[in-house]
Design an enzyme around this catalytic site. Structure first.
Site, mmCIF file in Angstrom:
data_model
loop_
_atom_site.group_PDB
_atom_site.id
_atom_site.type_symbol
_atom_site.label_atom_id
_atom_site.label_comp_id
_atom_site.label_asym_id
_atom_site.label_seq_id
_atom_site.Cartn_x
_atom_site.Cartn_y
_atom_site.Cartn_z
ATOM 1 N N SER A 168 0.972 -1.309 -0.008
ATOM 2 C CA SER A 168 -0.035 -0.003 -0.074
ATOM 3 C C SER A 168 1.008 1.416 0.185
ATOM 4 O O SER A 168 2.134 1.470 0.103
ATOM 5 C CB SER A 168 -0.834 0.111 1.283
ATOM 6 O OG SER A 168 -0.202 -0.039 2.546
ATOM 7 N N GLY A 169 0.360 2.479 -0.011
ATOM 8 C CA GLY A 169 0.834 3.674 0.301
ATOM 9 C C GLY A 169 2.027 4.022 -1.016
ATOM 10 O O GLY A 169 1.724 3.687 -2.054
ATOM 11 N N ASP B 269 10.269 -10.129 4.498
ATOM 12 C CA ASP B 269 10.311 -9.663 5.613
ATOM 13 C C ASP B 269 11.650 -9.192 5.956
ATOM 14 O O ASP B 269 12.720 -9.805 6.214
ATOM 15 C CB ASP B 269 10.146 -10.725 6.936
ATOM 16 C CG ASP B 269 9.972 -10.186 8.249
ATOM 17 O OD1 ASP B 269 10.403 -9.229 8.490
ATOM 18 O OD2 ASP B 269 9.590 -11.145 9.321
ATOM 19 N N VAL B 270 11.792 -7.844 5.896
ATOM 20 C CA VAL B 270 13.204 -7.242 6.184
ATOM 21 C C VAL B 270 14.099 -7.281 7.420
ATOM 22 O O VAL B 270 14.988 -7.019 7.523
ATOM 23 C CB VAL B 270 13.093 -5.651 5.751
ATOM 24 C CG1 VAL B 270 12.297 -5.420 4.243
ATOM 25 C CG2 VAL B 270 12.198 -4.879 6.682
ATOM 26 N N ASN C 226 11.886 0.875 0.991
ATOM 27 C CA ASN C 226 10.634 1.746 1.601
ATOM 28 C C ASN C 226 9.858 1.056 2.628
ATOM 29 O O ASN C 226 9.308 1.962 3.298
ATOM 30 C CB ASN C 226 9.689 1.793 0.163
ATOM 31 C CG ASN C 226 8.435 2.229 0.511
ATOM 32 O OD1 ASN C 226 8.305 3.381 0.753
ATOM 33 N ND2 ASN C 226 7.213 1.425 0.638
ATOM 34 N N TYR D 232 10.221 7.112 16.113
ATOM 35 C CA TYR D 232 10.467 6.877 14.832
ATOM 36 C C TYR D 232 11.575 7.899 14.360
ATOM 37 O O TYR D 232 12.097 7.525 13.291
ATOM 38 C CB TYR D 232 8.848 7.434 14.527
ATOM 39 C CG TYR D 232 8.673 7.336 12.982
ATOM 40 C CD1 TYR D 232 8.551 6.118 12.311
ATOM 41 C CD2 TYR D 232 8.685 8.563 12.261
ATOM 42 C CE1 TYR D 232 8.279 6.193 10.734
ATOM 43 C CE2 TYR D 232 8.338 8.529 10.764
ATOM 44 C CZ TYR D 232 8.486 7.189 10.126
ATOM 45 O OH TYR D 232 8.149 7.492 8.852
ATOM 46 N N THR E 198 -3.378 10.317 3.412
ATOM 47 C CA THR E 198 -3.959 9.423 2.752
ATOM 48 C C THR E 198 -3.422 8.000 2.615
ATOM 49 O O THR E 198 -3.975 6.977 2.193
ATOM 50 C CB THR E 198 -4.206 9.642 1.166
ATOM 51 O OG1 THR E 198 -2.930 10.010 0.662
ATOM 52 C CG2 THR E 198 -4.961 10.905 1.006
#
Length: 249
Positions: free
Chosen positions: A12-13, A54-55, A77, A142, A177
């Site tokens: 997504s995104g 899965d990073v 990303n 974060y 969004t």
């Protein structure tokens, strides 16, 4: 000759938008996500491969690169978010942020570097955030996870430049969004004790009606520009708000 780009976090995104952007321009795209069965991309997908990743898992990364074959561009990303007062942010959450947002990026870079170094060509794009462009409250952990990637990328760019490999940063702004808030491991209201209510109120009101925001397409454009840059530029702010912050520094 058609080139191949591998993108992480594409369910997504930003990741989804980057995938569709490069597909529309006739690139071979390897889109990775934890659950490939949930893949849903628009446009012509004839040049698309969707693979699991899965990073935070070394075995998953190794299996990915065995399946992927040669990669011309890597876009890191994939990431997770967290917003709240640091005082009540569990260290377990801090470790999750660092494992995914920071160490995951480093692990992916380390996995792709040998083939790029051997070919004396390749591009790595690390997607961070506009939190690295200014001091944002209620996002300390974060921000730390993203600032670490900024420093890492700047150093790595010098290291790999010797071998003809480019390393870039794309710094997206605030994109309401996307699923950033919805995908938070711990909901925001659980990380905001009553003592912080008065402090947080104007901040949250600002998030509810921001003057400038970022669209997913802005980030896709930013990655495209980073990949095609020939000037040696390191940082690419993506989105009007991120650009404004970058210009104000």
């Amino acid at each position: 000759m058609t080139r191949t780009i591998l993108i992480t976090g594409t369910s997504s995104g930003y990741g989804k938008a980057i995938t569709e952007h490069f597909l529309a321009r006739d690139w071979n795209v390897i889109a990775t996500m934890r659950r490939p069965e949930a893949a849903n991309f628009g446009g012509n997908t004839n040049r698309l491969r969707v693979l699991p990743l899965d990073v935070t898992d070394e075995a998953s990364i190794a299996t990915l690169f065995e399946s992927a074959g040669p990669v011309d561009v890597l876009v890191n990303n994939a990431g997770i978010g967290a917003v709240g007062a640091f005082e009540v942010t569990p260290m377990s959450l801090v470790r999750q942020l660092l494992e995914t947002n920071t160490i995951g990026v480093m692990a992916m870079c380390q996995a792709v570097i040998p083939q790029m170094r051997a070919r004396r060509s390749g591009i790595i794009v690390n997607v961070t955030s506009s939190v690295t462009l200014g001091a944002f409250p209620l996002a300390a952990a974060y921000t730390a996870s993203k600032q670490a990637v900024e420093g890492f990328t700047g150093s790595l760019a010098h290291e790999l430049g010797y071998f003809g490999v480019s390393v870039k940063l794309v710094e997206p702004g605030y994109a309401p969004t996307t699923n950033f808030g919805a995908n938070a491991i711990i909901p925001f209201d659980q990380l905001l004790p009553g003592e912080y209510a008065d402090f947080a109120k104007p901040i949250m009101e600002g998030f509810a009606s921001p003057a400038l925001t970022t669209r997913e397409s802005d980030v896709a454009d930013g990655v495209w520009n980073a990949v095609h840059d020939a000037s040696g530029r390191l940082r690419f702010a993506a989105g009007p708000d991120a650009v404004a912050l970058a210009e104000a520094r």
